[in-house]
Enzyme design. Sequence first.
Site, mmCIF file in Angstrom:
data_model
loop_
_atom_site.group_PDB
_atom_site.id
_atom_site.type_symbol
_atom_site.label_atom_id
_atom_site.label_comp_id
_atom_site.label_asym_id
_atom_site.label_seq_id
_atom_site.Cartn_x
_atom_site.Cartn_y
_atom_site.Cartn_z
ATOM 1 N N HIS A 84 -27.382 -43.230 -11.908
ATOM 2 C CA HIS A 84 -26.342 -43.814 -11.048
ATOM 3 C C HIS A 84 -26.735 -43.761 -9.574
ATOM 4 O O HIS A 84 -26.190 -44.498 -8.764
ATOM 5 C CB HIS A 84 -24.958 -43.212 -11.329
ATOM 6 C CG HIS A 84 -24.669 -41.864 -10.762
ATOM 7 N ND1 HIS A 84 -24.822 -40.693 -11.462
ATOM 8 C CD2 HIS A 84 -24.206 -41.492 -9.547
ATOM 9 C CE1 HIS A 84 -24.454 -39.672 -10.715
ATOM 10 N NE2 HIS A 84 -24.078 -40.124 -9.542
ATOM 11 N N ASP A 222 -28.415 -39.723 -17.697
ATOM 12 C CA ASP A 222 -28.240 -40.237 -16.327
ATOM 13 C C ASP A 222 -29.444 -39.894 -15.425
ATOM 14 O O ASP A 222 -29.360 -39.022 -14.571
ATOM 15 C CB ASP A 222 -26.942 -39.646 -15.758
ATOM 16 C CG ASP A 222 -26.485 -40.355 -14.503
ATOM 17 O OD1 ASP A 222 -27.283 -41.114 -13.918
ATOM 18 O OD2 ASP A 222 -25.339 -40.128 -14.092
ATOM 19 N N SER A 669 -25.259 -35.200 -7.050
ATOM 20 C CA SER A 669 -25.829 -36.047 -8.092
ATOM 21 C C SER A 669 -27.331 -36.122 -7.912
ATOM 22 O O SER A 669 -27.805 -36.408 -6.813
ATOM 23 C CB SER A 669 -25.268 -37.456 -7.991
ATOM 24 O OG SER A 669 -24.011 -37.471 -8.559
HETATM 25 N N1 ASP Z 1 -20.835 -37.614 -10.164
HETATM 26 C C1 ASP Z 1 -20.902 -37.026 -8.865
HETATM 27 C C2 ASP Z 1 -21.661 -37.862 -7.868
HETATM 28 O O1 ASP Z 1 -21.705 -39.045 -8.047
HETATM 29 C C3 ASP Z 1 -21.358 -35.636 -8.891
HETATM 30 C C4 ASP Z 1 -20.170 -34.823 -8.763
HETATM 31 O O2 ASP Z 1 -19.276 -35.215 -8.017
HETATM 32 O O3 ASP Z 1 -20.095 -33.785 -9.387
HETATM 33 O O4 ASP Z 1 -22.155 -37.403 -6.867
#
Ligand code: ASP
Length: 734
Positions: A84, A222, A669
Site C-alpha cells: 500500500h 502487503d 507502514s
Molecule cells: N495501516 C497504517 C498505515 O497506513 C499503519 C497503521 O496505522 O498502523 O500507515
Amino acid sequence: MKHLTFAVILLFSTFFAIADEGMWVPLFLSKYNIEDMQQKGFKLSAQDIYDVNNASLKDAVMIFGGGCTGELISNQGLILTNHHCGFGSIQSHSTINHDYLTDGFWAMSKSEELPNPGLSVTFLIYMEDVTTRVNAVYNEKMTIKQRNELIDSVCAVIEQEAVTKSGGKYDAVVEPFFNGNQFIIMVTQEYKDVRLVGAPPSAIGKFGGDTDNWVWPRHTGDFSMFRIYADENNQPAEYSPDNVPYQPKKSFAINIQGVKEGDFTMIFGYPGSTQEYIPSYIVDNVINNANPFRIDLRQKKLDIINAAMNSDRQIRIQYASKQSGIANGWKKWIGQNLGLKRINILKEKRDYETKFQNWTNSSDQYLIYQNILPNYKTYSAKIKPYEKAYYYFLECVYFTDMWKIYKSMNKHFSKISSAKTIAEVDSLKDAATTSASNFYKDYNYDVDKAVFKEMMLAYFNDIDSTFFPNFHTTITTNFAGNIENFINDLYENSIFTDEQRMLNYISKFYNGDRKYKRANPNKAVYTQDDFTNDPFIDVIDGFISVYNYIVLPEYGTLYQKIDSLDHLYMQAQMKMEPNKTFYPDANFTLRVAYGSVKGFKPRDGIIYEYFTTLDGVIAKDNPDIYDYNVPDKLKELYQTKNYGRYADKNDGKVHVCFIADNHTSGGNSGSPVINDRGHLIGVNFDRCWESTMSDIKFDPNYCRNIMLDIRYVLFIVDKYAGAGYLIDEMEIIE
Ligand code: ASP
C-alpha cells in the site's frame, strides 16, 4: 521547522520504562529504554540501533515517499516496504494492457526496474537535542506570538548551520517534541532515483481489500520492493540511466527461523501523529464532532467510487489508489470511535482531570496550571463550528480532483505567463501537457461529477450559511437554488473537467507576449486572464475566500490557543508525575517501539491467535469477490505444498501475518520488524480493529500491530513470482 509552539525549560529526569506503550526517540534509548529492552530479551546495545559515528540499524531505515517507512534488505540498495506504500507507483505504471495492480510486476533484471518521478526516500543522518539553544530565546514576559517568532527564527539559524556544516549535502529541520517542550534537529539525506522492482498482484498485496483492512485475523501479503539508485559516488542524483544501485552503510539480515509467541519485537520507523495526552474536551470533539462527519462524507464518496470500480475495469485501475486513501481513513475513524467509546475514554480522562485539578491546587507553584482545563473547555466548545467547516472544506473541496488539477495548472500557467522566451514558453507548455495527461489518465468525468455533486450537496445542506461561498448566489439566481443543475452546467463548460479541452487550452496558452503571438498565431490564443474566467475558478475562489477570511481567522486563533494549552498541559502532566516515563507523541520522526509477539482477547468468548497461515488465505478464496480471488498459482503452490525453506519448522505451514503489542501508528507502514538480534523478521503494515484507537489511547489489552511474516514475503518472491535472484542479494539466516 514545523508546527511550533513555545518553549519552556523542562527537566527530563528520573525516567524508567513501562509496559509496551510508547514510541521512543532513538537518541535517548541508552538513557531510558535499553535496560528494559534487554530485560525483555533484546540482545544488542542502544548503539547498535542508533549511532552517529558507526553504521547502525538506523542507516537501514528510511522515510519512503511522503508517509511511509521502508528498509534496506540488500547491499545493492534493495528496499522493502508495503504494497500500500508503493501502491501509487504501481498504479501509475498500470494500464489495461499492463495491469500491474491485478497481475503484479517483477523486474527480471535491473534494467527492467521502473523509475518513479516524484518518489524519494530519506535517511536520518543524525539527530541532536537543541532544546537548550531554542529555550535561550524564551522570556517570561513575551507574548506567545513573540515567542513563537523568536523560536522560529532561532530554529532557522540552527537548521542553516547544520546544512552549511554538511556542505549542502544534507537537509535539516528542528522538530518540536512534547508539544514544544523539547526540540530536536533532524539532519537528513534524500535520494530521488527510486525504482520499482516488484510487487505481488493485488490479490496478494491487497488481499481482503477494505473488508479486511484494520482487521485481525489477516492474510494480506502487503509488500512491494524498490531500489535506490545513486551517482557514481554513491550520492543522491536525479533519475538517470547512468545511475548505479546505492550501496548502503547498513542493510538488514533476514531471519527465517520463525516467530513464536512471547518473542521480542521492535518496530523501527516513522509513526505519523498521535494525541495521547489530550484532555477529555478535545477527545470529545474527535468522537462527536470531527469523526462522525468525516466518516459520513467519505462514505458518500466511497458509495459512488466503489460502485463505479465494480462495474468497469478501467475505472477500477484509475481509482484504485484514490479509493484506498479515502477508505483507509474512513474505516480507521469508525474503529477509533468504537474503541474509544468501548473503553469509556471520556470517563477515564475526566477522572484523571479531577486528579490533575486537585494537583494544581496542591502548591502555589502549580497555580499557573489551574486554568488549563477550564480554558480547554471554553475553546473546544468555541472551535466546533469552525472545525466542522474546516473539515468540510478539506473533504468537499481540498481533497477533490478538481482542486488537484486546478492547483497544478495554476502553477504551470503562472510560470508560462512569466516566461521570457519563446523556447521557454514552449517547454513549459510541454511540462503542463505532461502533468495534465498524468492527471486525466486517472480521471473519469462521470465519477468525478457524481462525487463533486454529492460533496457540494453535503456542504450546502450541512454547513451554516455563514460559510457559504459567493457563488452560492449564482446557484440561487441562475439555477433557482438547484445545486445539481449548477454542477451539471459547471462540468459541461469548464476546461478542467475534460482532457481534450484542457490539452487544447494548454496548446493555445501563451505569455501574452506580442512577439510570441506573431510567431505562433495558432498557439497564442489564451492567457492567464482567460484561465481565470473559467467557471470553475469562481468555485475555487469562492471557497478560498471562505476559508481564508471566515474559517481560518477564528479556527486558526482558537487552534493556536489550544496548541499553547497543549504545551502547558504536557508540561504540567510531566511535573505531576515526575517518576513516569513519558514518550513524545508521534510527529513523523524516527522512533523505536518494542514489545512482544502476542495474541489477545478482543471480545468475550473469543481469543485471537498470534499468527495466520496460507490455510486461511485458501479458506477465504472466492473467485466471485475481487478482494478474495486467490490467484491460481498460489493455490497450486498450496496444493503441492511447494513451500521450500519458507514453511514453519514446527507446523510445516506458510505463516502469513502475526501480531504483537508494539505501539505503532500511520507512517509505521512498511517499518522493519526486528528480532532480539537485530534481524528482520517481518514488515509492519497495519493495526487490529480494536487498536485503531491507539493514536489517542494505547490499551495493552487490545492494541496490536499487524505484521507480515518475512517468510511469506520471500515465499512469494521466490516461489510465486520466480524472482529468486532477488533473494540471492539478501543475507538470509536460516
Ligand atoms: N495501516 C497504517 C498505515 O497506513 C499503519 C497503521 O496505522 O498502523 O500507515
